[in-house]
Design a protein around this motif. Structure first.
Motif, mmCIF file in Angstrom:
data_model
loop_
_atom_site.group_PDB
_atom_site.id
_atom_site.type_symbol
_atom_site.label_atom_id
_atom_site.label_comp_id
_atom_site.label_asym_id
_atom_site.label_seq_id
_atom_site.Cartn_x
_atom_site.Cartn_y
_atom_site.Cartn_z
ATOM 1 N N ILE A 17 74.731 19.584 -0.850
ATOM 2 C CA ILE A 17 74.729 18.382 -1.682
ATOM 3 C C ILE A 17 76.169 18.122 -2.103
ATOM 4 C CG2 ILE A 17 73.857 17.269 -3.772
ATOM 5 C CD1 ILE A 17 71.382 19.037 -3.573
ATOM 6 N N SER A 18 76.629 16.898 -1.857
ATOM 7 C CA SER A 18 78.048 16.586 -2.055
ATOM 8 C C SER A 18 78.246 15.374 -2.949
ATOM 9 C CB SER A 18 78.717 16.338 -0.696
ATOM 10 O OG SER A 18 80.107 16.163 -0.853
ATOM 11 N N SER A 19 79.218 15.489 -3.842
ATOM 12 C CA SER A 19 79.595 14.361 -4.701
ATOM 13 C C SER A 19 81.028 14.563 -5.161
ATOM 14 C CB SER A 19 78.667 14.264 -5.918
ATOM 15 O OG SER A 19 79.069 13.210 -6.768
ATOM 16 N N THR A 20 81.969 13.963 -4.421
ATOM 17 C CA THR A 20 83.379 14.028 -4.794
ATOM 18 C C THR A 20 83.943 12.617 -4.871
ATOM 19 O OG1 THR A 20 84.438 14.032 -2.608
ATOM 20 C CG2 THR A 20 83.507 16.125 -3.367
ATOM 21 N N ALA A 21 85.206 12.523 -5.239
ATOM 22 C CA ALA A 21 85.897 11.228 -5.275
ATOM 23 C C ALA A 21 86.825 11.077 -4.079
ATOM 24 C CB ALA A 21 86.693 11.108 -6.570
ATOM 25 N N SER A 22 86.605 11.862 -3.041
ATOM 26 C CA SER A 22 87.475 11.800 -1.869
ATOM 27 C C SER A 22 87.355 10.455 -1.165
ATOM 28 C CB SER A 22 87.113 12.915 -0.883
ATOM 29 O OG SER A 22 87.831 12.769 0.326
ATOM 30 N N PRO A 23 88.470 9.844 -0.769
ATOM 31 C CA PRO A 23 88.391 8.562 -0.042
ATOM 32 C C PRO A 23 87.975 8.731 1.413
ATOM 33 C CG PRO A 23 90.673 9.250 -0.282
ATOM 34 C CD PRO A 23 89.865 10.243 -1.058
ATOM 35 N N LEU A 24 87.998 9.960 1.927
ATOM 36 C CA LEU A 24 87.661 10.235 3.325
ATOM 37 C C LEU A 24 86.558 11.288 3.392
ATOM 38 C CD1 LEU A 24 91.284 10.460 4.795
ATOM 39 C CD2 LEU A 24 89.699 8.530 4.991
ATOM 40 N N PRO A 25 85.746 11.293 4.486
ATOM 41 C CA PRO A 25 84.691 12.299 4.623
ATOM 42 C C PRO A 25 85.251 13.712 4.593
ATOM 43 C CG PRO A 25 84.389 10.535 6.228
ATOM 44 C CD PRO A 25 85.727 10.313 5.599
ATOM 45 N N ILE A 26 84.503 14.621 3.988
ATOM 46 C CA ILE A 26 84.894 16.021 3.891
ATOM 47 C C ILE A 26 84.202 16.853 4.972
ATOM 48 C CG2 ILE A 26 84.678 18.083 2.422
ATOM 49 C CD1 ILE A 26 85.095 16.210 0.031
ATOM 50 N N LEU A 27 82.966 16.459 5.283
ATOM 51 C CA LEU A 27 82.189 17.201 6.278
ATOM 52 C C LEU A 27 81.908 16.283 7.468
ATOM 53 C CD1 LEU A 27 80.793 19.878 6.874
ATOM 54 C CD2 LEU A 27 78.750 19.008 5.716
ATOM 55 N N GLY A 28 82.418 16.676 8.650
ATOM 56 C CA GLY A 28 82.285 15.830 9.833
ATOM 57 C C GLY A 28 81.201 16.305 10.783
ATOM 58 N N LYS A 29 80.840 15.421 11.716
ATOM 59 C CA LYS A 29 79.794 15.725 12.695
ATOM 60 C C LYS A 29 80.158 16.942 13.539
ATOM 61 C CE LYS A 29 77.349 13.761 16.670
ATOM 62 N NZ LYS A 29 77.274 12.637 17.632
ATOM 63 N N GLY A 30 81.421 17.036 13.946
ATOM 64 C CA GLY A 30 81.845 18.130 14.818
ATOM 65 C C GLY A 30 81.620 19.490 14.191
ATOM 66 N N ALA A 31 81.990 19.620 12.905
ATOM 67 C CA ALA A 31 81.833 20.906 12.216
ATOM 68 C C ALA A 31 80.372 21.297 12.099
ATOM 69 C CB ALA A 31 82.481 20.828 10.837
ATOM 70 N N VAL A 32 79.519 20.319 11.783
ATOM 71 C CA VAL A 32 78.088 20.610 11.643
ATOM 72 C C VAL A 32 77.492 20.947 13.008
ATOM 73 C CG1 VAL A 32 75.849 19.680 10.931
ATOM 74 C CG2 VAL A 32 77.901 19.123 9.610
ATOM 75 N N GLU A 33 77.889 20.212 14.030
ATOM 76 C CA GLU A 33 77.363 20.434 15.380
ATOM 77 C C GLU A 33 77.691 21.846 15.871
ATOM 78 O OE1 GLU A 33 76.832 17.485 19.191
ATOM 79 O OE2 GLU A 33 78.724 17.447 18.069
ATOM 80 N N ARG A 34 78.907 22.301 15.632
ATOM 81 C CA ARG A 34 79.296 23.652 16.052
ATOM 82 C C ARG A 34 78.495 24.723 15.308
ATOM 83 N NH1 ARG A 34 84.316 21.051 16.024
ATOM 84 N NH2 ARG A 34 84.767 21.742 13.881
ATOM 85 N N THR A 35 78.224 24.451 14.040
ATOM 86 C CA THR A 35 77.507 25.429 13.227
ATOM 87 C C THR A 35 76.038 25.506 13.602
ATOM 88 O OG1 THR A 35 79.031 24.939 11.408
ATOM 89 C CG2 THR A 35 77.041 26.147 10.848
ATOM 90 N N LEU A 36 75.446 24.383 13.986
ATOM 91 C CA LEU A 36 74.028 24.355 14.334
ATOM 92 C C LEU A 36 73.690 25.328 15.459
ATOM 93 C CD1 LEU A 36 73.217 20.537 14.096
ATOM 94 C CD2 LEU A 36 72.153 22.364 12.750
ATOM 95 N N LYS A 37 74.624 25.540 16.366
ATOM 96 C CA LYS A 37 74.380 26.448 17.494
ATOM 97 C C LYS A 37 74.160 27.879 17.013
ATOM 98 C CE LYS A 37 77.198 23.586 20.559
ATOM 99 N NZ LYS A 37 78.456 23.503 21.349
ATOM 100 N N LYS A 38 74.707 28.224 15.854
ATOM 101 C CA LYS A 38 74.555 29.573 15.316
ATOM 102 C C LYS A 38 73.268 29.724 14.493
ATOM 103 C CE LYS A 38 79.584 29.714 14.573
ATOM 104 N NZ LYS A 38 80.650 29.904 13.550
ATOM 105 N N ARG A 39 72.638 28.601 14.125
ATOM 106 C CA ARG A 39 71.531 28.657 13.166
ATOM 107 C C ARG A 39 70.163 28.784 13.809
ATOM 108 N NH1 ARG A 39 72.295 27.331 8.002
ATOM 109 N NH2 ARG A 39 70.282 26.272 7.840
ATOM 110 N N LYS A 40 70.079 28.602 15.122
ATOM 111 C CA LYS A 40 68.818 28.788 15.852
ATOM 112 C C LYS A 40 67.697 27.939 15.263
ATOM 113 C CE LYS A 40 70.094 33.484 17.185
ATOM 114 N NZ LYS A 40 69.745 34.931 17.152
ATOM 115 N N HIS A 41 67.984 26.653 15.135
ATOM 116 C CA HIS A 41 67.008 25.637 14.711
ATOM 117 C C HIS A 41 66.573 25.752 13.249
ATOM 118 C CE1 HIS A 41 66.722 24.189 18.795
ATOM 119 N NE2 HIS A 41 66.469 25.419 19.218
ATOM 120 N N ARG A 42 67.285 26.518 12.452
ATOM 121 C CA ARG A 42 67.017 26.480 11.016
ATOM 122 C C ARG A 42 67.531 25.150 10.481
ATOM 123 N NH1 ARG A 42 70.205 31.081 9.481
ATOM 124 N NH2 ARG A 42 70.763 29.863 8.036
ATOM 125 N N PRO A 43 66.693 24.405 9.740
ATOM 126 C CA PRO A 43 67.090 23.046 9.336
ATOM 127 C C PRO A 43 68.119 23.037 8.214
ATOM 128 C CG PRO A 43 64.962 23.589 8.397
ATOM 129 C CD PRO A 43 65.323 24.737 9.313
#
Length: 429
Positions: free
Chosen positions: A245-271
């Protein structure tokens, strides 16, 4: 003094537009400097949250068209893009609006308390940059007083139905037992603090709080038995958390698709359950397209929130009455101030006439004039000068059909109506 409120909120604009006209802390000083020049307003304040951006301006003229053009230009938008989403309130309606906002009556979550603090912060910023004068100061002080009465005299804030609470409630749709899940909270402001509180109450025991400054992250995390990290460390913890859960005042995204996509491979379909409360958004929207990721924005919380606000509707009606009383009290205050200014001018004029007639009498006495004659002349001259202009204006108003002016004159000077009528009635012969 004319008051104008111009803005957009969650009812008039989607998050995609709201995030484009949100003011970042880094640009606030620049915004205040430009806004007052562009609008011609003598006073200004800016409120920018995830659900609304509003500008409060006080000046001699209606500056709404100028403000709209400036707002679009400041954020590199065409004014036409904003016109359909923008609302404008003026004078008494503007006062009512800001009081409803402070009381949580205009929020996505009816009665949510955070907006009160955010509005106080907006006022503090306006004062910091020298943009708030006596008019806005009086309005905000009255507004805060009304909001406090709403909190203490109604039940509008009793049940937790904030955006933070709604976000945690939605997590139950993905995970049946939150005590088994680890949470990553991005940001360390008031919203995230509320999220941490609600997650803890829901059973979450393992927290990671990521923030730009480590000290603030650690302070918040330790309150709930968690760990504080800086934003750059987020990729190291992504694989081990289930709730983000994220709530900052950053003008740019902090968490990108690439980082999440790479991590999903390690999670073995855990949502993953993710809620992006920030505006502008902290999590790239494309993350929602990934399998096993449930990403929600602040707008997606609407349904949960609407189900939770029904218990507050009765209290909201009481709160609306308090707001109405607050608006009337503020308008009465302004009228009283205007009366003071008018009476001051009236007294100054009378004193100028008095001094002129007194000096004239003193000259006559110095030249050997008879004291009784001089005194009578002084009284007659002062009376004539004091009554001349009002008499001319009353006759003019009566000729024009504005007979209420005569009634006001009688009321002001406590003139007996029967005596006044008798004075204008011819004697019978």
């Amino acid at each position: 003094m004319a008051l104008v409120t111009l803005g957009i909120n969650h009812r008039t604009a989607p998050v995609e537009l709201r995030e484009r006209i949100a003011f970042t802390p880094e640009r606030m000083e620049e915004a205040f400097a430009e806004l007052r020049v562009a609008s011609g307003a003598s006073e200004a304040a800016i409120l920018s949250t995830c659900n609304r951006t509003e500008l409060y301006l006080a000046g001699d003229d209606d500056c709404a068209p100028l403000v709209l053009r400036w707002l679009a230009g400041f954020h590199n938008l065409d004014a036409g893009e904003l016109e359909e989403a923008v609302y404008v309130h003026r004078d008494a309606d503007a006062v009512r609006h800001v009081m409803r906002v402070a009381a949580g009556l205009d929020s996505m979550v009816l009665g949510e308390p955070q907006i009160f603090g955010q509005l106080k912060d907006a006022y503090a910023l306006a004062r910091k940059y020298g943009a708030s004068g006596s008019f806005l100061s009086r309005m905000f002080e009255q507004t805060f007083s009304v909001a406090k009465r709403v909190r203490t005299q109604t039940a509008i804030g009793e049940n937790p139905v904030s955006v933070a609470y709604a976000a945690v409630s939605m997590a139950h749709h993905i995970f049946s037992d939150l005590s088994r899940n680890r949470a990553l909270l991005i940001g360390a402001g008031k919203t995230i603090e509320l999220v941490a509180q609600h997650l803890s109450e829901a059973g979450v025991k393992d927290f990671v709080v990521a923030n730009r400054t480590l000290e603030r992250a650690q302070s918040l995390a330790e309150a709930y038995g968690g760990k504080g990290i800086v934003l750059s460390e987020i990729p190291d913890y992504l694989a081990d958390v289930d709730i983000i859960i994220s709530s900052t005042a950053s003008p740019l995204p902090i968490l990108g698709k690439g980082a999440v996509e790479r991590t999903l491979k390690k999670r073995k379909h855990r949502p993953y359950f993710m809620v992006d409360i920030a505006v502008p958004r902290d999590i790239e929207p494309e993350v929602a397209s990934l399998a096993d990721v449930y990403l929600y924005t602040v707008d997606d919380l609407r349904q949960v929130i609407e189900e939770n606000i029904r218990s507050r509707e009765g209290a909201a009606r009481e709160a609306e009455n308090l707001v109405t009383d607050g608006v009337q009290a503020f308008l009465n205050q302004l009228r009283a101030l205007d009366a003071v200014s008018t009476l001051k001018q009236f007294r100054q004029r009378a004193e100028t006439l008095r001094d002129a007639e007194t000096e004239k009498a003193l000259r006559a006495l110095r030249n050997g004039g008879d004291p009784e004659t001089v005194l009578r002349s002084l009284a007659r001259g002062l009376t004539n000068k004091l009554l001349h202009e009002p008499s001319v204006q009353v006759r003019k108003a009566t000729t024009e059909g504005r007979t209420e002016v005569t009634e006001w004159l009688r009321e002001l000077h406590q003139l007996d109506t029967q005596e006044a009528d008798a004075a204008t009635t011819p004697e019978k012969l």
